[in-house]
Design a protein around this motif. Sequence first.
Motif, mmCIF file in Angstrom:
data_model
loop_
_atom_site.group_PDB
_atom_site.id
_atom_site.type_symbol
_atom_site.label_atom_id
_atom_site.label_comp_id
_atom_site.label_asym_id
_atom_site.label_seq_id
_atom_site.Cartn_x
_atom_site.Cartn_y
_atom_site.Cartn_z
ATOM 1 N N ALA A 32 0.829 -1.205 0.000
ATOM 2 C CA ALA A 32 0.000 0.000 0.000
ATOM 3 C C ALA A 32 0.864 1.257 0.000
ATOM 4 C CB ALA A 32 -0.917 0.008 1.225
ATOM 5 N N GLY A 33 0.656 2.115 -1.005
ATOM 6 C CA GLY A 33 1.264 3.436 -0.983
ATOM 7 C C GLY A 33 2.171 3.778 -2.140
ATOM 8 N N ILE A 34 2.574 2.792 -2.945
ATOM 9 C CA ILE A 34 3.521 3.039 -4.026
ATOM 10 C C ILE A 34 2.772 3.197 -5.342
ATOM 11 C CG2 ILE A 34 5.500 2.129 -5.311
ATOM 12 C CD1 ILE A 34 6.201 0.487 -2.826
ATOM 13 N N GLY A 35 3.149 4.218 -6.135
ATOM 14 C CA GLY A 35 2.552 4.441 -7.442
ATOM 15 C C GLY A 35 3.621 4.541 -8.514
ATOM 16 N N ASN A 36 3.301 5.240 -9.596
ATOM 17 C CA ASN A 36 4.185 5.301 -10.760
ATOM 18 C C ASN A 36 5.558 5.877 -10.451
ATOM 19 O OD1 ASN A 36 2.790 4.066 -12.787
ATOM 20 N ND2 ASN A 36 1.998 5.928 -13.710
ATOM 21 N N CYS A 37 5.597 6.988 -9.743
ATOM 22 C CA CYS A 37 6.876 7.659 -9.501
ATOM 23 C C CYS A 37 7.800 6.806 -8.637
ATOM 24 C CB CYS A 37 6.635 9.015 -8.843
ATOM 25 S SG CYS A 37 8.158 9.866 -8.334
ATOM 26 N N TYR A 38 7.344 6.432 -7.464
ATOM 27 C CA TYR A 38 8.238 5.764 -6.520
ATOM 28 C C TYR A 38 8.566 4.334 -6.929
ATOM 29 C CZ TYR A 38 7.600 9.911 -3.784
ATOM 30 O OH TYR A 38 7.582 11.241 -3.393
ATOM 31 N N SER A 39 7.694 3.699 -7.712
ATOM 32 C CA SER A 39 8.051 2.363 -8.200
ATOM 33 C C SER A 39 9.267 2.441 -9.111
ATOM 34 C CB SER A 39 6.864 1.726 -8.932
ATOM 35 O OG SER A 39 6.440 2.523 -10.023
ATOM 36 N N ASP A 40 9.312 3.447 -9.981
ATOM 37 C CA ASP A 40 10.481 3.608 -10.853
ATOM 38 C C ASP A 40 11.727 3.964 -10.056
ATOM 39 O OD1 ASP A 40 9.024 3.028 -13.101
ATOM 40 O OD2 ASP A 40 8.773 5.102 -13.734
ATOM 41 N N GLU A 41 11.569 4.855 -9.071
ATOM 42 C CA GLU A 41 12.724 5.259 -8.265
ATOM 43 C C GLU A 41 13.255 4.083 -7.436
ATOM 44 O OE1 GLU A 41 14.292 8.284 -8.398
ATOM 45 O OE2 GLU A 41 12.937 8.670 -10.073
ATOM 46 N N ILE A 42 12.349 3.241 -6.945
ATOM 47 C CA ILE A 42 12.756 2.063 -6.173
ATOM 48 C C ILE A 42 13.518 1.085 -7.058
ATOM 49 C CG2 ILE A 42 11.835 -0.013 -5.041
ATOM 50 C CD1 ILE A 42 9.586 1.869 -3.931
ATOM 51 N N CYS A 43 12.996 0.835 -8.258
ATOM 52 C CA CYS A 43 13.675 -0.078 -9.173
ATOM 53 C C CYS A 43 15.056 0.448 -9.547
ATOM 54 C CB CYS A 43 12.830 -0.290 -10.429
ATOM 55 S SG CYS A 43 11.348 -1.283 -10.169
ATOM 56 N N TYR A 50 12.303 9.159 -12.860
ATOM 57 C CA TYR A 50 10.891 9.412 -13.179
ATOM 58 C C TYR A 50 10.738 10.687 -14.004
ATOM 59 C CZ TYR A 50 5.869 9.940 -12.761
ATOM 60 O OH TYR A 50 4.536 10.077 -13.039
ATOM 61 N N ASP A 51 10.051 10.568 -15.136
ATOM 62 C CA ASP A 51 9.798 11.682 -16.063
ATOM 63 C C ASP A 51 11.080 12.309 -16.601
ATOM 64 O OD1 ASP A 51 7.193 11.931 -16.812
ATOM 65 O OD2 ASP A 51 6.638 13.342 -15.236
ATOM 66 N N ARG A 52 12.160 11.534 -16.681
ATOM 67 C CA ARG A 52 13.439 12.070 -17.159
ATOM 68 C C ARG A 52 13.924 11.352 -18.422
ATOM 69 N NH1 ARG A 52 18.018 11.626 -13.921
ATOM 70 N NH2 ARG A 52 18.837 13.274 -15.258
ATOM 71 N N ALA A 53 13.004 10.884 -19.240
ATOM 72 C CA ALA A 53 13.382 10.173 -20.460
ATOM 73 C C ALA A 53 14.324 11.012 -21.311
ATOM 74 C CB ALA A 53 12.137 9.812 -21.263
ATOM 75 N N TYR A 54 15.367 10.368 -21.836
ATOM 76 C CA TYR A 54 16.391 10.936 -22.725
ATOM 77 C C TYR A 54 17.436 11.766 -21.985
ATOM 78 C CZ TYR A 54 12.567 9.700 -25.820
ATOM 79 O OH TYR A 54 11.546 9.033 -26.434
ATOM 80 N N GLU A 55 17.245 12.035 -20.719
ATOM 81 C CA GLU A 55 18.281 12.724 -19.947
ATOM 82 C C GLU A 55 19.354 11.709 -19.551
ATOM 83 O OE1 GLU A 55 16.866 15.076 -16.683
ATOM 84 O OE2 GLU A 55 14.984 15.566 -17.711
ATOM 85 N N GLY A 101 2.273 -2.372 -19.435
ATOM 86 C CA GLY A 101 0.826 -2.403 -19.331
ATOM 87 C C GLY A 101 0.278 -1.026 -19.659
ATOM 88 N N SER A 102 -0.504 -0.491 -18.766
ATOM 89 C CA SER A 102 -1.071 0.850 -18.971
ATOM 90 C C SER A 102 -0.291 1.921 -18.219
ATOM 91 C CB SER A 102 -2.533 0.865 -18.503
ATOM 92 O OG SER A 102 -2.617 0.529 -17.119
ATOM 93 N N ARG A 103 0.848 1.568 -17.673
ATOM 94 C CA ARG A 103 1.606 2.507 -16.848
ATOM 95 C C ARG A 103 2.893 2.936 -17.541
ATOM 96 N NH1 ARG A 103 0.116 3.000 -11.574
ATOM 97 N NH2 ARG A 103 -1.486 1.568 -10.801
ATOM 98 N N LYS A 104 3.176 4.244 -17.492
ATOM 99 C CA LYS A 104 4.451 4.712 -18.001
ATOM 100 C C LYS A 104 5.537 4.363 -16.986
ATOM 101 C CE LYS A 104 4.027 9.474 -16.202
ATOM 102 N NZ LYS A 104 4.036 10.913 -16.571
#
Length: 292
Positions: A188-199, A260-265, A280-283
């Motif tokens: 409970a509590g993890i979404g798009n941003c923090y899942s990418d940062e955790i990975c 997160y949200d830093r594509a191509y950087e 899936g449906s998640r960026k």
Amino acid sequence: MPEMPEMETYRQQLIPRIVGRPLTQVEVTREHSINVPVSEFIKRVSGKRITDIRRRGKHLLFLLDSKDILLLHLMLGGSLFWGRDEDKPKRTVQVRLSFGEEHLHFIGLRLGYLHLVSAAEAKERLDKLGPEALEFTAASGGATAGANNGAGSGETAKPGLTEAEFNRLVAEKRGKLKVALTDQSFLAGIGNCYSDEICFAARILPVRTLQSLQAAEKASLYRSISAVLGEGVRAGGYMEMPLYVGDQLTGGFNALCRVYDRAYEPCLRCGAPLVRRDIGSRKSFCCESCQS
């Protein structure tokens, strides 16, 4: 979408501002943002005092002295603002709770909601959530910002996981890592941003399946959940809209996002360009050079 660190930041900053103060006025401009008729909502909330604010996953719970609970989920695009009407952002307010001349504005509740429920109803809803992701910090010795979770009378948050228990849950789960981390019934509590940062912190690609993770990778993932969420809370989350005039905390994690949200950087770790790979449906954002 606000995730656990954003909601925890709201909780910590709102407690000294509204707990114990009487609600002097209640306004609802969008009936679909609440779950009872507007007249009933106003009658049951007006004049009451908020005795505590708790959090469960991405939900906030405003406990009233009447034993009712205001259960908030901001979903996509929702936010809060505390202060006078003239200072609020130029966005539509669906619910406004007034405490004299200062107000708590609930903004962007098109998909989100502020439901008036009993403690039993709150418990029934929240019992569907998985273990608290933030409680990993307590289990592994990091920051402990989420100790005040739960739904009030008779309800406590599901306890944080030890590493052994985490490994058991991972073994029972199927699918890709990104999808699993954002599944609220899993954690409970993890979404798009923090899942990418955790990975990224764990050096694991979010497209990997849970079944493919080796023991060392599971250990790294467990530690990274603790480290990233703890950092997110301390930095005030990634949502940049201040909670109140002069707020210097909210949104501080936005500048700390590694992928997160830093594509191509360039990757801050190895210099390779970051990529976006929708799962899936998640960026999703990652470094295909130093994550594997």
